[in-house]
Enzyme design. Structure first.
Site, PDB file in Angstrom:
ATOM      1  N   GLY A 216     -28.045 -21.833  49.207  1.00 49.07           N
ATOM      2  CA  GLY A 216     -28.404 -20.780  50.463  1.00 49.07           C
ATOM      3  C   GLY A 216     -29.357 -21.723  51.405  1.00 49.07           C
ATOM      4  O   GLY A 216     -29.920 -21.046  52.359  1.00 49.07           O
ATOM      5  N   GLU A 242     -30.120 -15.700  45.542  1.00 54.52           N
ATOM      6  CA  GLU A 242     -29.512 -14.760  46.604  1.00 54.52           C
ATOM      7  C   GLU A 242     -28.161 -15.291  47.057  1.00 54.52           C
ATOM      8  O   GLU A 242     -27.293 -14.750  47.341  1.00 54.52           O
ATOM      9  CB  GLU A 242     -30.373 -14.282  47.961  1.00 54.52           C
ATOM     10  CG  GLU A 242     -30.362 -15.281  49.163  1.00 54.52           C
ATOM     11  CD  GLU A 242     -31.361 -16.325  48.745  1.00 54.52           C
ATOM     12  OE1 GLU A 242     -31.243 -17.585  49.128  1.00 54.52           O
ATOM     13  OE2 GLU A 242     -32.284 -16.375  47.678  1.00 54.52           O
ATOM     14  N   ASP A 243     -28.263 -16.573  47.280  1.00 55.25           N
ATOM     15  CA  ASP A 243     -27.068 -17.500  47.544  1.00 55.25           C
ATOM     16  C   ASP A 243     -25.877 -17.305  46.791  1.00 55.25           C
ATOM     17  O   ASP A 243     -24.753 -16.974  47.214  1.00 55.25           O
ATOM     18  CB  ASP A 243     -27.350 -18.917  48.058  1.00 55.25           C
ATOM     19  CG  ASP A 243     -28.073 -19.629  46.690  1.00 55.25           C
ATOM     20  OD1 ASP A 243     -28.432 -18.743  45.682  1.00 55.25           O
ATOM     21  OD2 ASP A 243     -28.628 -20.562  46.810  1.00 55.25           O
ATOM     22  N   PHE A 244     -26.094 -17.571  45.364  1.00 60.26           N
ATOM     23  CA  PHE A 244     -25.307 -17.196  44.219  1.00 60.26           C
ATOM     24  C   PHE A 244     -24.447 -15.716  44.473  1.00 60.26           C
ATOM     25  O   PHE A 244     -23.087 -15.682  44.603  1.00 60.26           O
ATOM     26  CB  PHE A 244     -25.735 -17.230  42.765  1.00 60.26           C
ATOM     27  CG  PHE A 244     -24.711 -17.017  41.978  1.00 60.26           C
ATOM     28  CD1 PHE A 244     -23.860 -18.071  41.330  1.00 60.26           C
ATOM     29  CD2 PHE A 244     -24.765 -15.764  41.054  1.00 60.26           C
ATOM     30  CE1 PHE A 244     -22.917 -17.669  40.390  1.00 60.26           C
ATOM     31  CE2 PHE A 244     -23.846 -15.588  39.956  1.00 60.26           C
ATOM     32  CZ  PHE A 244     -22.914 -16.673  39.683  1.00 60.26           C
TER      33      PHE A 244
END
Length: 418
Positions: A216, A242-244
Protein backbone atom coordinates in the site's frame (compact mmCIF):
# COMPACT_ATOMS: atom_id res chain seq x y z
CA UNK A 1 14.43 -54.14 12.50
CA UNK A 2 11.03 -53.17 11.09
CA UNK A 3 11.00 -49.97 13.14
CA UNK A 4 14.52 -49.13 11.96
CA UNK A 5 13.50 -49.72 8.35
CA UNK A 6 10.49 -47.38 8.66
CA UNK A 7 12.69 -44.73 10.23
CA UNK A 8 15.22 -45.02 7.42
CA UNK A 9 12.54 -44.63 4.74
CA UNK A 10 11.06 -41.64 6.59
CA UNK A 11 14.47 -39.96 6.74
CA UNK A 12 15.04 -40.76 3.07
CA UNK A 13 11.71 -39.21 2.11
CA UNK A 14 12.46 -36.13 4.21
CA UNK A 15 15.91 -35.75 2.67
CA UNK A 16 14.51 -36.03 -0.86
CA UNK A 17 11.87 -33.44 0.00
CA UNK A 18 14.50 -31.02 1.30
CA UNK A 19 16.67 -31.44 -1.81
CA UNK A 20 13.63 -30.90 -4.03
CA UNK A 21 12.71 -27.81 -2.02
CA UNK A 22 16.22 -26.38 -2.39
CA UNK A 23 16.10 -27.01 -6.14
CA UNK A 24 12.74 -25.21 -6.38
CA UNK A 25 14.04 -22.27 -4.33
CA UNK A 26 17.14 -21.93 -6.50
CA UNK A 27 15.11 -22.16 -9.71
CA UNK A 28 12.61 -19.60 -8.44
CA UNK A 29 15.44 -17.26 -7.48
CA UNK A 30 17.10 -17.52 -10.89
CA UNK A 31 13.77 -16.85 -12.64
CA UNK A 32 13.07 -13.87 -10.36
CA UNK A 33 16.48 -12.38 -11.17
CA UNK A 34 15.88 -12.78 -14.91
CA UNK A 35 12.35 -11.35 -14.59
CA UNK A 36 13.61 -8.29 -12.69
CA UNK A 37 16.42 -7.72 -15.17
CA UNK A 38 14.02 -7.84 -18.14
CA UNK A 39 10.97 -6.14 -16.60
CA UNK A 40 12.15 -3.28 -14.38
CA UNK A 41 12.88 0.16 -15.85
CA UNK A 42 11.43 -0.80 -19.23
CA UNK A 43 10.07 2.34 -20.86
CA UNK A 44 6.56 2.08 -22.28
CA UNK A 45 4.75 4.14 -24.90
CA UNK A 46 1.08 5.00 -24.97
CA UNK A 47 -0.86 3.91 -28.03
CA UNK A 48 -1.95 6.63 -30.51
CA UNK A 49 -5.61 5.86 -29.74
CA UNK A 50 -5.07 6.47 -26.03
CA UNK A 51 -3.16 9.68 -26.64
CA UNK A 52 -5.89 10.91 -28.98
CA UNK A 53 -8.60 10.14 -26.44
CA UNK A 54 -6.65 11.94 -23.74
CA UNK A 55 -4.80 10.44 -20.80
CA UNK A 56 -6.95 9.93 -17.69
CA UNK A 57 -6.47 12.18 -14.68
CA UNK A 58 -4.99 10.82 -11.45
CA UNK A 59 -5.70 11.86 -7.86
CA UNK A 60 -2.60 11.29 -5.72
CA UNK A 61 -3.35 10.93 -2.01
CA UNK A 62 -0.39 11.54 0.29
CA UNK A 63 -1.11 10.76 3.98
CA UNK A 64 1.48 12.37 6.26
CA UNK A 65 2.16 12.36 9.99
CA UNK A 66 5.06 14.51 11.15
CA UNK A 67 8.42 14.91 9.45
CA UNK A 68 10.12 11.88 7.93
CA UNK A 69 13.73 11.84 6.83
CA UNK A 70 14.30 13.60 3.49
CA UNK A 71 10.59 14.47 3.36
CA UNK A 72 11.14 17.67 1.34
CA UNK A 73 13.15 15.92 -1.38
CA UNK A 74 10.72 13.00 -1.51
CA UNK A 75 7.60 15.16 -1.74
CA UNK A 76 9.16 17.44 -4.34
CA UNK A 77 9.39 14.54 -6.79
CA UNK A 78 5.58 14.49 -6.95
CA UNK A 79 5.55 18.09 -8.17
CA UNK A 80 7.81 17.21 -11.11
CA UNK A 81 6.06 14.14 -12.52
CA UNK A 82 6.06 13.78 -16.29
CA UNK A 83 2.31 13.38 -16.60
CA UNK A 84 -0.15 15.95 -17.96
CA UNK A 85 -3.13 15.63 -15.61
CA UNK A 86 -2.96 14.92 -11.89
CA UNK A 87 -3.77 16.47 -8.54
CA UNK A 88 -1.96 16.19 -5.22
CA UNK A 89 -4.00 15.73 -2.04
CA UNK A 90 -1.87 16.08 1.09
CA UNK A 91 -3.70 14.68 4.12
CA UNK A 92 -2.63 15.70 7.64
CA UNK A 93 -4.10 14.63 10.95
CA UNK A 94 -4.11 18.19 12.33
CA UNK A 95 -3.47 21.83 11.40
CA UNK A 96 -0.43 21.88 13.65
CA UNK A 97 1.33 18.94 11.96
CA UNK A 98 4.99 19.77 11.38
CA UNK A 99 4.73 18.57 7.76
CA UNK A 100 2.40 21.46 6.91
CA UNK A 101 5.21 23.98 6.47
CA UNK A 102 7.06 21.66 4.07
CA UNK A 103 3.95 21.15 1.94
CA UNK A 104 3.09 24.84 1.81
CA UNK A 105 6.65 25.67 0.77
CA UNK A 106 6.44 23.20 -2.12
CA UNK A 107 3.01 24.45 -3.16
CA UNK A 108 4.41 27.98 -3.37
CA UNK A 109 7.42 26.76 -5.35
CA UNK A 110 5.24 24.88 -7.88
CA UNK A 111 2.07 26.97 -8.31
CA UNK A 112 1.24 25.33 -11.64
CA UNK A 113 0.74 21.94 -9.99
CA UNK A 114 -2.77 21.39 -8.67
CA UNK A 115 -2.32 20.61 -4.97
CA UNK A 116 -4.50 20.82 -1.88
CA UNK A 117 -3.75 20.57 1.82
CA UNK A 118 -6.37 18.82 3.97
CA UNK A 119 -6.30 18.71 7.77
CA UNK A 120 -9.60 17.08 8.80
CA UNK A 121 -9.27 13.28 9.08
CA UNK A 122 -12.46 11.24 9.06
CA UNK A 123 -12.82 8.47 11.64
CA UNK A 124 -14.08 5.37 9.85
CA UNK A 125 -12.17 2.50 11.48
CA UNK A 126 -9.11 1.50 13.49
CA UNK A 127 -6.61 2.06 10.67
CA UNK A 128 -5.13 5.57 11.19
CA UNK A 129 -3.84 5.70 7.62
CA UNK A 130 -7.32 5.11 6.17
CA UNK A 131 -8.80 7.67 8.58
CA UNK A 132 -6.27 10.22 7.39
CA UNK A 133 -6.70 9.44 3.69
CA UNK A 134 -10.50 9.59 3.65
CA UNK A 135 -10.52 13.39 3.53
CA UNK A 136 -8.51 13.20 0.31
CA UNK A 137 -10.47 10.29 -1.12
CA UNK A 138 -13.81 12.05 -0.69
CA UNK A 139 -12.59 15.18 -2.48
CA UNK A 140 -10.62 13.42 -5.25
CA UNK A 141 -11.70 14.50 -8.74
CA UNK A 142 -10.40 11.62 -10.83
CA UNK A 143 -11.35 7.96 -11.26
CA UNK A 144 -7.76 6.78 -10.96
CA UNK A 145 -6.46 7.10 -7.40
CA UNK A 146 -2.83 6.69 -6.35
CA UNK A 147 -2.08 6.11 -2.67
CA UNK A 148 1.52 7.03 -1.90
CA UNK A 149 3.22 7.06 1.50
CA UNK A 150 5.20 10.06 2.66
CA UNK A 151 8.57 8.29 2.52
CA UNK A 152 8.32 7.35 -1.16
CA UNK A 153 10.37 9.09 -3.85
CA UNK A 154 8.75 9.08 -7.31
CA UNK A 155 10.70 8.95 -10.54
CA UNK A 156 9.39 11.45 -13.13
CA UNK A 157 8.20 8.73 -15.52
CA UNK A 158 6.75 6.38 -12.86
CA UNK A 159 3.19 7.75 -12.80
CA UNK A 160 2.86 7.54 -16.59
CA UNK A 161 4.09 3.94 -16.39
CA UNK A 162 1.50 3.04 -13.74
CA UNK A 163 -1.28 4.59 -15.84
CA UNK A 164 -0.06 2.63 -18.86
CA UNK A 165 -0.11 -0.60 -16.83
CA UNK A 166 -3.62 -0.03 -15.47
CA UNK A 167 -4.93 0.55 -18.99
CA UNK A 168 -3.91 -2.93 -20.05
CA UNK A 169 -6.65 -5.54 -20.36
CA UNK A 170 -8.54 -6.30 -17.11
CA UNK A 171 -6.03 -4.55 -14.81
CA UNK A 172 -7.70 -2.93 -11.79
CA UNK A 173 -4.70 -2.15 -9.58
CA UNK A 174 -1.03 -1.39 -10.20
CA UNK A 175 1.50 -1.40 -7.38
CA UNK A 176 5.19 -0.68 -7.11
CA UNK A 177 7.54 -3.22 -5.61
CA UNK A 178 9.12 -1.80 -2.42
CA UNK A 179 12.75 -0.85 -2.95
CA UNK A 180 15.12 1.80 -1.59
CA UNK A 181 16.44 5.06 -2.96
CA UNK A 182 20.19 4.54 -3.18
CA UNK A 183 21.99 6.79 -0.70
CA UNK A 184 25.44 6.49 0.89
CA UNK A 185 25.73 4.96 4.34
CA UNK A 186 25.44 1.55 5.97
CA UNK A 187 21.82 2.09 7.06
CA UNK A 188 20.73 2.60 3.47
CA UNK A 189 22.68 -0.48 2.43
CA UNK A 190 20.94 -2.64 5.07
CA UNK A 191 17.56 -1.46 3.77
CA UNK A 192 18.68 -2.20 0.20
CA UNK A 193 19.99 -5.63 1.18
CA UNK A 194 16.61 -6.54 2.61
CA UNK A 195 14.21 -5.02 0.07
CA UNK A 196 16.43 -5.75 -2.93
CA UNK A 197 17.29 -9.35 -2.06
CA UNK A 198 15.06 -11.85 -0.24
CA UNK A 199 12.05 -9.52 -0.14
CA UNK A 200 12.31 -8.78 -3.87
CA UNK A 201 12.59 -12.50 -4.64
CA UNK A 202 9.47 -13.31 -2.60
CA UNK A 203 7.54 -10.32 -3.97
CA UNK A 204 8.30 -11.12 -7.60
CA UNK A 205 7.70 -14.86 -7.21
CA UNK A 206 4.34 -14.33 -5.48
CA UNK A 207 3.09 -11.93 -8.15
CA UNK A 208 4.24 -14.19 -10.98
CA UNK A 209 2.30 -17.06 -9.38
CA UNK A 210 -0.83 -14.93 -8.99
CA UNK A 211 -0.59 -14.78 -5.18
CA UNK A 212 -1.93 -11.54 -3.68
CA UNK A 213 1.15 -9.58 -2.67
CA UNK A 214 0.47 -5.87 -2.91
CA UNK A 215 2.05 -3.01 -1.01
CA UNK A 216 0.00 0.00 0.00
CA UNK A 217 2.97 2.35 0.03
CA UNK A 218 2.41 3.09 -3.68
CA UNK A 219 -0.57 1.68 -5.56
CA UNK A 220 -2.89 2.97 -8.28
CA UNK A 221 -6.44 1.64 -8.54
CA UNK A 222 -9.77 2.21 -10.25
CA UNK A 223 -12.02 4.15 -7.92
CA UNK A 224 -15.27 2.81 -9.35
CA UNK A 225 -14.30 -0.73 -8.29
CA UNK A 226 -13.72 0.34 -4.68
CA UNK A 227 -16.90 2.44 -4.66
CA UNK A 228 -18.92 -0.71 -5.35
CA UNK A 229 -18.58 -1.29 -1.61
CA UNK A 230 -21.26 0.57 0.41
CA UNK A 231 -18.66 2.61 2.30
CA UNK A 232 -15.99 2.72 -0.44
CA UNK A 233 -12.42 3.03 0.78
CA UNK A 234 -13.66 3.44 4.37
CA UNK A 235 -14.55 -0.28 4.35
CA UNK A 236 -10.86 -1.14 4.65
CA UNK A 237 -10.47 0.93 7.82
CA UNK A 238 -11.24 -2.21 9.83
CA UNK A 239 -7.91 -3.72 8.75
CA UNK A 240 -4.32 -2.68 9.35
CA UNK A 241 -3.25 -4.47 6.16
CA UNK A 242 -5.65 -2.46 4.01
CA UNK A 243 -3.46 -2.99 0.93
CA UNK A 244 -3.89 -6.78 1.05
CA UNK A 245 -7.66 -6.61 1.32
CA UNK A 246 -7.92 -3.83 -1.27
CA UNK A 247 -6.09 -6.03 -3.78
CA UNK A 248 -8.29 -9.01 -2.85
CA UNK A 249 -11.45 -6.96 -3.40
CA UNK A 250 -10.31 -5.77 -6.82
CA UNK A 251 -9.38 -9.32 -7.84
CA UNK A 252 -12.76 -10.59 -6.64
CA UNK A 253 -14.40 -8.23 -9.18
CA UNK A 254 -12.57 -9.93 -12.03
CA UNK A 255 -9.65 -7.53 -12.38
CA UNK A 256 -5.98 -8.34 -12.41
CA UNK A 257 -3.27 -6.83 -10.22
CA UNK A 258 -0.10 -5.73 -12.00
CA UNK A 259 3.38 -4.58 -10.99
CA UNK A 260 4.77 -1.28 -12.24
CA UNK A 261 8.01 -1.27 -14.21
CA UNK A 262 9.43 1.14 -11.61
CA UNK A 263 9.94 0.09 -7.96
CA UNK A 264 8.83 2.33 -5.11
CA UNK A 265 11.91 4.18 -3.86
CA UNK A 266 11.67 4.38 -0.08
CA UNK A 267 13.95 6.42 2.10
CA UNK A 268 16.42 3.96 3.62
CA UNK A 269 18.33 6.23 5.97
CA UNK A 270 16.34 5.32 9.09
CA UNK A 271 17.83 3.30 11.92
CA UNK A 272 18.01 -0.47 11.48
CA UNK A 273 15.99 -1.06 14.66
CA UNK A 274 13.07 0.80 13.08
CA UNK A 275 13.32 -1.42 10.01
CA UNK A 276 13.28 -4.47 12.28
CA UNK A 277 10.13 -3.26 14.07
CA UNK A 278 8.48 -2.71 10.73
CA UNK A 279 9.34 -6.19 9.47
CA UNK A 280 8.07 -7.77 12.69
CA UNK A 281 4.79 -5.88 12.28
CA UNK A 282 4.46 -7.08 8.70
CA UNK A 283 5.12 -10.67 9.81
CA UNK A 284 2.41 -10.36 12.47
CA UNK A 285 -0.06 -9.22 9.84
CA UNK A 286 0.83 -12.12 7.54
CA UNK A 287 0.43 -14.56 10.44
CA UNK A 288 -3.12 -13.33 11.05
CA UNK A 289 -4.11 -13.30 7.37
CA UNK A 290 -2.24 -16.26 5.85
CA UNK A 291 -0.73 -18.22 8.78
CA UNK A 292 0.65 -21.06 6.64
CA UNK A 293 2.95 -18.59 4.88
CA UNK A 294 5.04 -18.06 8.03
CA UNK A 295 6.09 -21.73 8.15
CA UNK A 296 7.09 -21.57 4.49
CA UNK A 297 9.02 -18.36 5.14
CA UNK A 298 10.93 -19.96 8.00
CA UNK A 299 12.14 -22.97 6.03
CA UNK A 300 12.73 -20.97 2.84
CA UNK A 301 15.13 -18.48 4.44
CA UNK A 302 18.87 -18.79 3.89
CA UNK A 303 19.94 -20.17 7.30
CA UNK A 304 17.07 -22.63 7.79
CA UNK A 305 17.28 -23.90 4.20
CA UNK A 306 21.05 -24.21 4.54
CA UNK A 307 20.83 -26.23 7.75
CA UNK A 308 18.24 -28.54 6.21
CA UNK A 309 20.42 -28.98 3.15
CA UNK A 310 23.49 -29.64 5.31
CA UNK A 311 21.59 -32.58 6.79
CA UNK A 312 19.81 -33.87 3.67
CA UNK A 313 22.67 -33.90 1.16
CA UNK A 314 25.16 -35.84 3.37
CA UNK A 315 22.34 -38.25 4.24
CA UNK A 316 21.82 -39.00 0.53
CA UNK A 317 25.50 -38.76 -0.36
CA UNK A 318 27.57 -39.79 2.71
CA UNK A 319 30.84 -38.58 1.17
CA UNK A 320 29.68 -34.95 1.41
CA UNK A 321 30.71 -32.83 4.38
CA UNK A 322 27.80 -31.07 6.18
CA UNK A 323 29.84 -27.93 6.93
CA UNK A 324 30.96 -27.68 3.32
CA UNK A 325 27.37 -28.08 2.12
CA UNK A 326 26.19 -25.31 4.42
CA UNK A 327 28.96 -22.91 3.40
CA UNK A 328 28.44 -23.58 -0.33
CA UNK A 329 24.71 -23.00 0.13
CA UNK A 330 25.31 -19.66 1.90
CA UNK A 331 27.80 -18.56 -0.76
CA UNK A 332 25.32 -19.42 -3.53
CA UNK A 333 22.59 -17.53 -1.71
CA UNK A 334 24.88 -14.53 -1.24
CA UNK A 335 25.74 -14.38 -4.94
CA UNK A 336 22.08 -14.78 -5.92
CA UNK A 337 21.10 -11.99 -3.53
CA UNK A 338 23.73 -9.68 -4.99
CA UNK A 339 22.50 -10.44 -8.51
CA UNK A 340 18.92 -9.80 -7.36
CA UNK A 341 19.86 -6.45 -5.86
CA UNK A 342 21.65 -5.35 -9.03
CA UNK A 343 18.61 -6.41 -11.09
CA UNK A 344 16.39 -4.16 -8.96
CA UNK A 345 18.62 -1.16 -9.65
CA UNK A 346 18.45 1.01 -12.72
CA UNK A 347 22.09 0.45 -13.60
CA UNK A 348 21.76 2.82 -16.56
CA UNK A 349 20.70 5.67 -14.28
CA UNK A 350 23.20 7.77 -12.38
CA UNK A 351 21.05 7.89 -9.24
CA UNK A 352 20.75 4.13 -8.98
CA UNK A 353 24.39 3.09 -9.32
CA UNK A 354 25.68 1.15 -6.29
CA UNK A 355 27.10 3.38 -3.58
CA UNK A 356 28.68 0.52 -1.64
CA UNK A 357 31.53 -1.93 -1.89
CA UNK A 358 31.35 -5.71 -1.90
CA UNK A 359 32.65 -6.03 1.67
CA UNK A 360 30.03 -3.56 2.89
CA UNK A 361 27.35 -5.53 1.08
CA UNK A 362 28.45 -8.80 2.69
CA UNK A 363 28.22 -7.20 6.16
CA UNK A 364 24.74 -5.82 5.47
CA UNK A 365 23.68 -9.14 3.96
CA UNK A 366 24.85 -11.09 7.02
CA UNK A 367 22.87 -8.73 9.26
CA UNK A 368 19.70 -9.20 7.21
CA UNK A 369 20.10 -12.97 6.96
CA UNK A 370 20.53 -13.26 10.72
CA UNK A 371 17.71 -10.81 11.44
CA UNK A 372 15.03 -12.42 9.26
CA UNK A 373 14.40 -15.69 11.18
CA UNK A 374 14.61 -13.76 14.45
CA UNK A 375 11.93 -11.34 13.22
CA UNK A 376 9.64 -14.21 12.26
CA UNK A 377 10.03 -15.90 15.64
CA UNK A 378 9.45 -12.64 17.53
CA UNK A 379 6.30 -12.00 15.50
CA UNK A 380 4.91 -15.37 16.53
CA UNK A 381 5.49 -14.59 20.21
CA UNK A 382 3.58 -11.29 20.20
CA UNK A 383 -0.18 -10.96 20.40
CA UNK A 384 -0.31 -7.19 19.84
CA UNK A 385 0.90 -4.88 17.06
CA UNK A 386 2.46 -1.51 17.82
CA UNK A 387 2.04 1.08 15.06
CA UNK A 388 2.30 4.85 15.29
CA UNK A 389 2.52 4.63 19.09
CA UNK A 390 -0.79 2.77 19.28
CA UNK A 391 -1.52 -0.84 20.17
CA UNK A 392 -3.74 -3.15 18.12
CA UNK A 393 -4.86 -6.74 18.45
CA UNK A 394 -5.46 -8.87 15.37
CA UNK A 395 -8.12 -11.51 14.87
CA UNK A 396 -7.73 -14.43 12.50
CA UNK A 397 -8.46 -13.19 9.02
CA UNK A 398 -6.96 -9.75 9.60
CA UNK A 399 -9.76 -7.85 11.38
CA UNK A 400 -8.31 -5.45 13.96
CA UNK A 401 -9.36 -3.63 17.10
CA UNK A 402 -7.40 -1.05 19.03
CA UNK A 403 -6.16 -1.94 22.51
CA UNK A 404 -4.75 1.43 23.56
CA UNK A 405 -3.96 4.73 21.88
CA UNK A 406 -3.03 6.67 25.00
CA UNK A 407 -0.10 4.73 26.40
CA UNK A 408 3.26 6.33 25.67
CA UNK A 409 5.65 3.86 24.16
CA UNK A 410 9.40 3.73 24.39
CA UNK A 411 11.12 5.91 21.81
CA UNK A 412 7.79 7.41 20.81
CA UNK A 413 9.50 10.55 19.63
CA UNK A 414 11.56 8.63 17.08
CA UNK A 415 9.08 7.58 14.44
CA UNK A 416 10.21 5.10 11.78
CA UNK A 417 9.31 5.62 8.16
CA UNK A 418 5.95 4.05 7.43
Amino acid sequence: MLHSSYLHYAQLAAALFVVAMLAVLLTAYILAIIWARVYFYRRVNFSPDMLEAGLPGVSIIKPLVGIDRNVYANLETFFTLQYPKYELLFCLESDSDSARMVIETLMEKYPAVEARLLCSPILCGVNPKINNMMQGYQTAKHQLVLISDSGVKMRPEALADMVWCINQKDVGLVHQMPFVDQRPGFRSLVHSAYFGCSHAKSYISANCLGITCCTGMSCLFRRQVVDELPSGLAYFGRYLAEDFFLAQHIQSRGYRVSVSHYPALQDGTGEVRFLQRRLIRWAQLRTAMVPHIILLELIAECLAAGLLGAWALPFLFPSLNPCACFLIHCLTWLLADYAMLRSCMDTAGVDEKPQFGRVEFVCAWLLCVGMTPLNLLVSLSRSEIVWRNRRFRLSWGGATHEVSSQQKLTNASSKPTL
